[in-house]
Motif scaffolding. Structure first.
Motif, PDB file in Angstrom:
ATOM      1  N   UNK A 136      42.290  40.593  43.953  1.00  0.00           N
ATOM      2  CA  UNK A 136      41.379  40.152  45.017  1.00  0.00           C
ATOM      3  C   UNK A 136      41.307  41.169  46.154  1.00  0.00           C
ATOM      4  N   UNK A 137      42.448  41.728  46.533  1.00  0.00           N
ATOM      5  CA  UNK A 137      42.465  42.729  47.611  1.00  0.00           C
ATOM      6  C   UNK A 137      41.658  43.969  47.218  1.00  0.00           C
ATOM      7  N   UNK A 138      41.788  44.368  45.929  1.00  0.00           N
ATOM      8  CA  UNK A 138      40.998  45.508  45.448  1.00  0.00           C
ATOM      9  C   UNK A 138      39.511  45.200  45.516  1.00  0.00           C
ATOM     10  N   UNK A 139      39.153  43.977  45.177  1.00  0.00           N
ATOM     11  CA  UNK A 139      37.738  43.600  45.184  1.00  0.00           C
ATOM     12  C   UNK A 139      37.211  43.460  46.622  1.00  0.00           C
ATOM     13  N   UNK A 140      38.081  43.035  47.517  1.00  0.00           N
ATOM     14  CA  UNK A 140      37.680  42.953  48.940  1.00  0.00           C
ATOM     15  C   UNK A 140      37.305  44.340  49.450  1.00  0.00           C
TER      16      UNK A 140
END
Length: 957
Positions: free
Chosen positions: A948-952
């Motif tokens: 999720x952090x990568x996608x953010x």
């Protein structure tokens, strides 16, 4: 000069062997600098360049070499390795064909040419190459290479389905061998074996039998298996001779169960249409005679039961008169062999054919016969084994299913105590590779505790069983039955890291990755541990890729050593591996996981997708050939296998019944095929969307401008894939598949298909495809579709957050963990795919890609591809629409990340810890199991939050 070149090239060979490919290139350049014409040096450099990803340079060198038609053996071998790694096996044939034309009469090159045809199943070319080789070097092996090639044309070639042509080919093969026999040139037993096979394929049983009994066969093939003669006599319907032959060999080998089965089938064939049952009576007397002279072998006693069973099945009423009471025969068998581990599985074969009203009494009789009551313990290992057998048969007969929950709890306690007693009394001085003789008590206990958990819909007893199994493994580290049950329980409770540690201890490798891999990898995608799943998928995919090459060598070695009987076996093995469903699913899951894990900018993500070599416009899966290679009997099962009367007096047909088990196994495969359809369609749709915006297929070697026709083709393909996607879900809604039953511990876990269908995958992918196509065509409707996509993505984010908050409110955080985890992982997957695609499109349009616009072109009729109305949105307008979606995505992703942070960690209740402490388990397995669940939760949250952090970051535009 040759030796000097070999010495110069040795460092290149060594570095390639060690995997130092860059160093190998340097060493090859050193050699070529002094002598640029050395073909082997250039071939080695091409291979090294290929292995470091410099494909174009490697291909250029390879093409230059082919023009020169090399015939140096070393160069040819290196180029062979090159073609194997590029999956261009047909080029090896051309390579050696050219070499043979340059160096005619070279036996080694001609032999390699033959083997090159073997690797691509060109049976006709094999035959031609073998005969050319035989004419140059008249050796029997080469002649029989040609004969075998003709046989394979008849059985597996293009004309195999044509009976007349197949018949002609087999007759030709026989004539060729007859010619050698007449010349007295037959030399080896493999040649005799092949000759017998050719006659059997033609059903020339009389000729084959005459040859089998003849002097030549006895001389060259003295060890010819008796099974050949049995098959020939059966084919000729010479049942009397067959009956006498089987009796003769059974007098020599009393325990051959396969011979007894053949004997019984033969006696029924002989008595067919006769009222007197002469041969059935002779068979019965013969079996009794064997029992009298050798009472300690299982074969004749099993044969007695089998004969009794078949007589009753065929409506012959004198079975009891001839053989005795069926139930009494079963009890006699138990009394004789009850102390053997195999007794339960032996009795299970015949329990189905016992009268239903007699089974409960039979199970009780066995418990009585073993001499152990509720207040006594086994005095010897043999008595303990008889008790275990009686308990297992009792469960198979349905006694546990009719017990109350209180009785099941008491049974669990008793089984645990029996296990402890067995470890103390009979488990001393066991080797680490030994399986404890009292271990089946604990395995039964685990099944009982699962029964209680299902009734109460609570995990407490199941976790308790898991602790007991871990305790068992501390005493018997090699007990794979216990490990498989642990693996199953961990997956039921959604603990992927625990399952992974168990799988590693099982040391599953080679062909087991295909036959047993489904127990683990089928569940990994919903367990939220991509860091572990990626490694498992990669290892499995590598096994299948390497096995494809290895099995080709098995075929070549079979020819080399004349093992013609093994050829068909290896070919069938290769076919099953090549078309393995497990292989196809693992490859697709690996590709999808790679996409979901992408964390770079648009250029980096497109490159990552290109490296996956996904063919968006070609379905590479041969759906009609997919093979179910699962070993579905690997887990031992004692569940009720026959109808039984429950506590209310109702007749219950349990899931463990043979026909229901087979039906469940078949249905699970069909449902998993549907799952693969969805996963494969997802991967291809993603690749098609990227292909459309980049103007270059992900598997192309380099970016290049595409003509408008190609762009139209790509747009049309995406439309076709979207339609295909929707058709899958329409079909699934009509079929309305039901999950497999989870009544018993050893049942197959439900297909992931059902968990996937609960999430809005269909709507998401359809909307995303529409959005992409509308953007591509510049349609104003893209803005409205973008708004619909935002609403859908927001809904998906809410599903994730609600699943976590609802789960946090539950008292039992173990029981529904698998379902909740699957929903959370599914939502993360959908959001990741959306971010991956939309961020790529955003960066492309933000850059004002005039090339893309030019390639798309304008349509005078105002329509783009797939009938979408073209309003010619500018790149800036498209980027603005995409920016709004990314902005919404970023908010959703942040909300999901916060929800994951709040996800409660499951841990054992105080009551369970107290119960486990009272059991005095040593070492403290409750701590070990609890820590495993804690570690799993930490890993899941960490891995999913990282995605999720990568996608953010990707959405932060």
């Amino acid at each position: 000069m040759e030796n000097i070149n070999e010495r110069r090239l040795r460092p290149v060979f060594d570095n390639l062997e060690l995997g130092n490919n860059k160093k190998a290139i340097q060493e090859a350049d050193k050699v070529l600098k002094k002598n640029p014409n050395i073909q082997c040096a250039r071939a080695l450099k091409a291979l090294a360049l290929l292995r470091v990803g410099r494909d174009e340079e490697a291909a250029k060198l390879e093409k230059e070499l082919i023009v020169e038609k090399p015939c140096d053996v070393s160069t040819l071998q290196v180029l062979t390795f090159y073609y194997r790694e590029t999956d261009e096996l047909h080029k090896i044939c051309s390579l050696y064909s050219n070499a043979v034309s340059v160096c005619p009469g070279n036996e080694e090159l001609m032999s390699h040419l033959f083997m090159s045809y073997v690797r691509i199943n060109e049976y006709k070319q094999q035959q031609t190459a073998a005969m050319q080789l035989y004419k140059f070097r008249p050796k029997n092996p080469y002649y029989f290479w040609a004969v075998m090639s003709i046989v394979l044309q008849a059985q597996r070639g293009p004309d195999a389905s044509n009976k007349e042509k197949s018949k002609v080919l087999l007759a030709l093969a026989q004539r060729m061998v007859d010619k050698l026999i007449q010349s007295d040139k037959l030399e080896a037993e493999q040649e005799v074996e092949l000759y017998l096979s050719i006659m059997r394929y033609q059903e020339k049983f009389e000729e084959a039998l005459e040859f089998y009994d003849g002097p030549l066969c006895k001389k060259l093939y003295p060890g010819a298996p008796i099974t050949i003669k049995i098959e020939l006599l059966r084919g000729l319907k010479r049942f009397e001779d067959l009956f006498e032959l089987l009796k003769k060999f059974l007098l020599e080998e009393h325990d051959r169960w396969d011979y007894y089965q053949e004997l019984i089938a033969t006696c029924f064939a002989l008595d067919a249409g006769n009222d007197e049952q002469i041969y059935i009576q002779k068979c019965s007397e013969f079996i009794k005679h064997i029992i009298e002279i050798d009472a300690k072998v299982r074969g004749p006693r099993l044969a007695q039961l089998e004969l009794h069973r078949q007589m009753r099945e065929k409506g012959l009423k004198n079975a009891n008169e001839l053989l005795g009471d069926y139930t009494e025969l079963m009890i006699q068998y138990y009394n004789t062999f009850g102390d053997r581990i195999c007794c339960t599985s032996d009795l299970k074969l015949f329990l189905e054919y016992m009268d239903a009203d007699k089974r409960p009494g039979f199970a009780a009789k066995l418990l009585h016969e073993c001499g152990i009551s509720s207040t006594t313990l086994p005095e010897s290992k043999n008595q303990m084994q008889k008790h275990i057998c009686a308990l297992q048969v009792s469960r198979i007969c349905g006694s546990h299913a009719t017990m109350s929950t209180d009785h099941l709890n008491a049974l669990f306690t008793a089984l645990s105590l029996h296990y402890e007693h067995g470890v103390g009394a009979f488990g001393a001085n066991l080797l680490s590779t030994d399986i404890g003789s009292s271990d089946p008590y604990a395995l039964l206990a685990a099944n009982v505790m699962y029964d209680i958990s299902v009734r109460s819909q609570s995990s407490e007893r199941l976790v308790e069983a898991l602790c007991l199994l871990n305790y068992l493994l501390s005493n018997s580290p090699s007990n794979f039955h216990a490990k498989l049950l642990c693996l199953q329980i961990y997956h039921i409770l959604g603990c992927g890291t625990g399952a992974q540690s168990i799988l590693q201890s099982l040391d599953v490798k080679h062909i087991q990755l295909d036959s047993m891999g489904y127990l683990h990898t089928a569940q990994l995608p919903i367990e939220g541990i991509p860091s572990i799943a990626h490694q498992v998928y990669e290892n499995t995919v590598k096994f299948f890729q390497s096995s494809q090459k290895d099995t080709l060598e098995y075929l070549a070695m079979s020819y080399k050593f004349g093992s013609f009987s093994k050829l068909e076996e290896f070919m069938k093995f290769r076919d099953r591996l090549s078309n393995s469903f497990h292989s196809a699913l693992n490859l697709v899951e690996l590709q999808l996981l790679e996409i979901i894990s992408c964390a770079g900018n648009a250029k980096q993500n497109i490159t990552a997708l290109k490296n996956l070599s996904i063919k968006h416009d070609v379905d590479k899966i041969a759906w009609d050939k997919l093979s179910d290679n699962r070993d579905l009997d690997v887990m031992i099962r004692w569940d009720p296998a026959f109808p039984y009367i429950d506590e209310t007096g109702k007749v219950v047909e349990p899931d463990g019944m043979k026909n229901k088990v087979k039906q469940t196994e078949s249905e699970s495969f069909v449902q998993d095929m549907e799952l693969l359809q969805i996963r494969s369609a997802t991967v291809r749709a993603i690749a098609a969307m990227v292909e459309l915006i980049t103007g270059v297929a992900p598997n192309d070697a380099a970016a290049h401008d595409l003509p408008p026709e190609k762009v139209q083709y790509n747009s049309r393909i995406l439309g076709i894939l979207k339609t295909h996607w929707e058709e899958i879900f329409v079909r699934l809604s009509k079929l309305n598949y039901q999950p497999t039953s989870q009544k018993y511990l050893v049942n197959l876990l439900p297909s992931r298909l059902h968990l996937l269908l609960k999430l809005p995958y269909k709507e998401f992918m359809s909307t995303l495809c529409d959005f992409v196509l509308q953007l591509w065509n510049g349609a104003k409707s893209a803005e409205q579709t973008g708004a619909s996509l935002k609403t859908l993505l927001k809904k998906i984010g809410e599903i994730l957050c609600k699943n976590i908050s609802d789960h946090n409110a539950e008292q039992d955080l173990f029981w529904n963990r698998r379902t909740v985890q699957a929903n959370v992982v599914g939502c993360v997957e959908i959001l990741s795919i959306a971010t991956f695609i939309i961020s790529i499109y955003y960066e492309k349009f933000l850059g004002g890609s005039q090339q893309v616009q030019a390639k798309k072109g304008k349509r005078k009729d105002g329509k783009g591809q797939n009938g979408v109305v073209v309003d010619d949105l500018s790149d800036a307008e498209k980027a603005n629409i995409l920016s709004q979606v990314l902005k919404e995505l970023k908010t959703i992703l942040n909300d999901c990340d916060k929800a994951l942070e709040t996800w409660k960690q499951p841990s054992m209740t105080t009551s369970l810890v107290t119960t486990l402490a009272a059991m005095s388990l040593d070492p403290q397995v409750d701590t070990i199991v609890n820590n495993t669940f804690k570690e799993n939760h930490t890993t899941v949250v960490k891995d999913l939050r990282q995605i999720l952090k990568d996608k953010i970051k990707m959405a932060n535009k």
